[in-house]
Design an enzyme around this catalytic site. Structure first.
Site: not given
Ligand code: NDP
Ligand code: 2IT
Length: 447
Positions: A126, A166
């Protein structure tokens, strides 16, 4: 057994005392994996978990760039290369002001188990930066991404370490990062995933984490003879994962009541339907606006400032924003309000106390390392297509994603079913993820 776990955690705390999120992720694994190690001679006495909590490599670097006002900005970049026993390091990059070594180590540690569960050959890593993309122009984002890759490129590669998105890193950022990598190395390889469709990306990768989270919940419900049809769903976040978790929930006949961001949540009693979700996607992805703007468009909905959505009564909860966004109190409220299923789209969104509440209430609960693995699994499928120099259709990738989520669910049943028949998905995911990595480490010797 309690003594074994405590003694192990004492050692880990001595070395990582100032890393609370990392310690939390390790403790959750230790609680379920140490009892398993003690019962299995091939793992016992080999310090295998102690080896797994020590990153193979931690890289920290300076990132200097010039903002639109001509000011020189300095950020800190990281890549944690956690474990490469079963494949090259693989995992996302997070750009958020809260990023530090503790958060990235917890994410890298979770990633090792998650990637092992996907059935694909990927190690765990990561990275990211304390850079805050909010309010930055496209040019500033580009300059930052180029500066970040100006150092990261020497540590990654299609057979070494393959980053992806992420929080704060989506298609736009992956484009800028890929462009600089390609320029510096003068080679076109699948070194990043989440790429655009015309330059090596995979269909379904944008949807994969959200869809996978719902497919996993669907698998859990099926064991109980239940489904998404007619269920009320509460979702946190409004980014990549939340948007596609909402889309799939709607496709399966559920009603989505909430979405959120770090400013608060919106509650739409009539349901966030497909048209409203389209509005949200445009608002968040194109306009880069705030979720509170939803009520300007749909005045019957309400915006609750500064709160998380867990007090809204629901059947299914999908936390899809960030770590520790759902605490013990929230978990009790969800259970008291009749919630039957929680599937984590985010990484470690539920605190340890909250997880214990779900466990004690014996509701369906899937930890992120199992339920959000669809994202990285589809990244793995993107890597396969890049290696083959080939492109699968949307339904081919979606079917493989469904199959992988179902395989992960099966692994959880295999290792997590308790005497009374209750499936402890935390235990199942941790042990199933551990066994594959531990076997590879044992086979490769002490390296
Ligand atoms: P994005 O940046 O697309 O969206 C993040 C969302 O979470 C936004 O709505 C953001 O709001 C909110 N957020 C972020 N930080 C905070 C906080 N401290 N408190 C409240 N809300 C918060 O990210 P993703 O959708 O990609 O990721 C969301 C989660 O999913 C994370 O935990 C990530 O690690 C996990 N994840 C993502 C994957 C991927 O493929 N993208 C794969 C597996 C897991 P704001 O705009 O106000 O910051
Ligand atoms: O937390 C996760 O699994 C991710 N942000 C996606 C990682 C990836 O390599 O697609």
């Amino acid at each position: 057994m309690k003594n074994n776990i405590e003694a192990f955690m004492d050692l880990v705390k001595q070395r990582n005392g100032n890393e609370p999120e990392f310690l939390q992720a390790v403790e959750e694994v230790a609680e379920t994996v140490i009892p398993y190690i003690v019962e299995h001679d091939i793992y016992y006495g080999k310090n295998i978990l102690l080896r797994m909590v020590e990153p193979e490599r931690v890289i920290s670097f300076r990132v200097c760039w010039v903002d639109d006002e001509g000011e020189i900005q300095v950020n800190r970049g990281y890549r944690i290369q956690m474990n490469s026993a079963i494949g090259p390091y693989k995992g996302g990059l997070r750009f958020h002001p809260t990023v530090n070594q503790s958060i990235l180590k917890f994410l890298a540690f979770e990633q090792v188990f998650k990637n092992s569960l996907t059935t694909l050959p990927m190690g765990g890593g990561k990275g990211g930066s304390d850079f805050d993309p909010k309010g930055k122009s496209d040019n500033e984002i580009m300059r930052f991404c180029h500066a970040f890759m100006g150092e990261l490129f020497r540590h990654i590669g299609a057979n070494t370490d393959i980053p992806a998105g992420d929080i704060g890193v989506g298609a736009r950022e992956i484009g800028f990062l890929f462009g600089m990598y390609k320029k510096l190395r003068n080679e076109f390889t699948g070194v990043l995933t989440g790429k655009g469709l015309s330059w090596g990306g995979s269909l379904i990768r944008p949807e994969a984490t959200g869809y996978g989270t719902v497919y996993f919940a669907q698998n859990m419900l099926e064991v109980k003879g239940d489904s998404f049809e007619g269920k009320e769903v509460v979702i946190s976040g409004s980014g990549n994962v939340a948007q596609y978790a909402a889309e799939k929930s709607l496709q399966l006949g559920a009603k989505v009541l909430t979405l959120s961001d770090s400013s608060g949540y919106i509650y739409d009693e009539e349901g966030i339907d497909a048209d409203k979700l389209k509005f949200v996607m445009h608002l968040k992805n194109e306009k880069r606006g705030r979720i509170s703007e939803y009520i300007d468009q749909y005045p019957k909905a309400k915006f609750v400032k500064g709160e998380t959505p867990w007090r809204v009564k629901c059947d299914i909860a999908l936390p899809c924003a960030t770590q520790n966004e759902l605490n013990e109190e929230d978990a009790k409220t969800l259970v008291d309000n009749g919630c039957i299923c929680v599937s984590e789209g985010a990484n470690m969104p539920s605190t340890m106390e909250a997880v214990h509440v779900f466990h004690d209430a014996k509701i369906l609960f899937a930890p992120g390392k199992a339920s959000n693995a669809g994202g990285v699994a589809t990244s793995g499928l993107e890597m396969t297509q890049n290696s083959l120099r080939y492109k699968w259709t949307r339904s081919e990738v979606d079917n493989k994603l469904k199959e992988i989520m179902s395989d992960i669910h099966q692994s959880c049943i295999e290792y997590g079913t308790e005497e009374d028949g209750y499936i402890d998905y935390v235990k199942g995911a941790n042990i199933a993820g551990f066994v594959k990595v531990a076997d590879a480490m044992l086979a490769q010797g002490i390296v």
